[in-house]
Scaffold this active site. Structure first.
Site, PDB file in Angstrom:
ATOM      1  N   CYS A   1     122.148  15.323  15.374  1.00 48.61           N
ATOM      2  CA  CYS A   1     122.772  14.604  14.253  1.00 48.61           C
ATOM      3  C   CYS A   1     123.342  15.546  13.199  1.00 48.61           C
ATOM      4  O   CYS A   1     124.491  15.401  12.773  1.00 48.61           O
ATOM      5  CB  CYS A   1     121.790  13.626  13.629  1.00 48.61           C
ATOM      6  SG  CYS A   1     120.338  14.374  12.838  1.00 48.61           S
TER       7      CYS A   1
ATOM      8  N   HIS B   1     117.142  12.125   9.856  1.00 51.83           N
ATOM      9  CA  HIS B   1     118.408  11.766  10.504  1.00 51.83           C
ATOM     10  C   HIS B   1     119.519  11.650   9.462  1.00 51.83           C
ATOM     11  O   HIS B   1     119.273  11.279   8.307  1.00 51.83           O
ATOM     12  CB  HIS B   1     118.238  10.437  11.244  1.00 51.83           C
ATOM     13  CG  HIS B   1     119.361  10.123  12.183  1.00 51.83           C
ATOM     14  ND1 HIS B   1     119.734  10.950  13.220  1.00 51.83           N
ATOM     15  CD2 HIS B   1     120.196   9.048  12.240  1.00 51.83           C
ATOM     16  CE1 HIS B   1     120.741  10.406  13.881  1.00 51.83           C
ATOM     17  NE2 HIS B   1     121.044   9.250  13.308  1.00 51.83           N
TER      18      HIS B   1
ATOM     19  N   HIS C   1     127.162   8.795  14.032  1.00 54.21           N
ATOM     20  CA  HIS C   1     126.048   9.747  14.069  1.00 54.21           C
ATOM     21  C   HIS C   1     125.762  10.104  15.516  1.00 54.21           C
ATOM     22  O   HIS C   1     126.296   9.489  16.456  1.00 54.21           O
ATOM     23  CB  HIS C   1     124.803   9.130  13.423  1.00 54.21           C
ATOM     24  CG  HIS C   1     124.308   7.890  14.126  1.00 54.21           C
ATOM     25  ND1 HIS C   1     123.003   7.718  14.509  1.00 54.21           N
ATOM     26  CD2 HIS C   1     124.949   6.750  14.523  1.00 54.21           C
ATOM     27  CE1 HIS C   1     122.851   6.548  15.085  1.00 54.21           C
ATOM     28  NE2 HIS C   1     124.026   5.939  15.113  1.00 54.21           N
TER      29      HIS C   1
END
Length: 206
Positions: free
Chosen positions: A113, A166, A178
């Site tokens: 990510c 994240h 993402h």
């Protein structure tokens, strides 16, 4: 007779001398006319989309080709764009869609990510962000969820006691892009129960 002719020539000469004396006096007034000094021949001005947005690119007239590109990305991302978004960002994100997830990597062969976010920001904006989502959060100015806009970052954590794990790039209409562990680079919604539950904050890079 000669006297009459001389009088006529004298009258003509006098008249001509009058006109030649008057005309030069009018010239400076014409050159100093304020209308000509303030006139602009630029067909349109180039203004930023939003002075408060550091990622707003200089605006240009929307061409037919641009409109097709925005329509394509609107359909591809299932997001309704209003043609003011950064076209380069949308095109770059489109190129990354489908890239598999790979921890610790940041290439189109595989990326995690934070690797995805840093790669996009470097390519589109020329900005080098921190490599992890936790340290990346220190690079941003925290903003309210209802103020987030295209290009901002969204961060997630599983509980108040756990760190950020994240990060993604916000697109529009609650959608963000993402690199997820279960599907690679994809577009998801902040309204999905999982992301709605784990959403932590939004941030803007200064």
């Amino acid at each position: 007779m000669k006297n009459s002719i001389l009088c006529i020539f004298a009258a003509v000469a006098l008249a001509l001398s009058y006109f030649y004396e008057v005309k030069p006096e009018a010239a400076p007034e014409e050159t100093q006319n304020p209308v000509f000094e303030s006139a602009s021949f630029v067909p349109f001005a180039l203004d930023g989309n939003d002075a408060a947005n550091p990622f707003a690119k200089t605006s240009h007239p929307i061409t037919y080709k641009d409109s097709l590109i925005y329509k394509y990305h609107s359909q591809n991302f299932a997001v309704k764009f209003d043609y003011s978004e950064d076209k380069e960002l949308l095109e770059t994100v489109s190129e990354w869609i489908g890239t598999p997830y790979r921890s610790g990597s940041s290439s189109k062969k595989g990326t995690d990510c934070s690797g995805f976010v840093t790669a996009v920001y470097r390519q589109v904006y020329g900005i080098n962000l921190s490599r992890s989502s936790r340290s990346m959060f220190q690079d941003v100015q925290r903003i309210k969820k209802d103020s987030v806009r295209t290009g901002d970052l969204v961060f997630f954590r599983r509980s108040p006691k756990q760190p950020i794990y994240h990060v993604g790039i916000y697109l529009k209409d609650g959608k963000f892009v993402h690199s997820a562990t279960n599907g690679g680079v994809m577009i998801s919604s902040l309204r999905q129960p999982y992301y709605q539950r784990n959403y932590y904050a939004a941030g803007r890079v200064n």
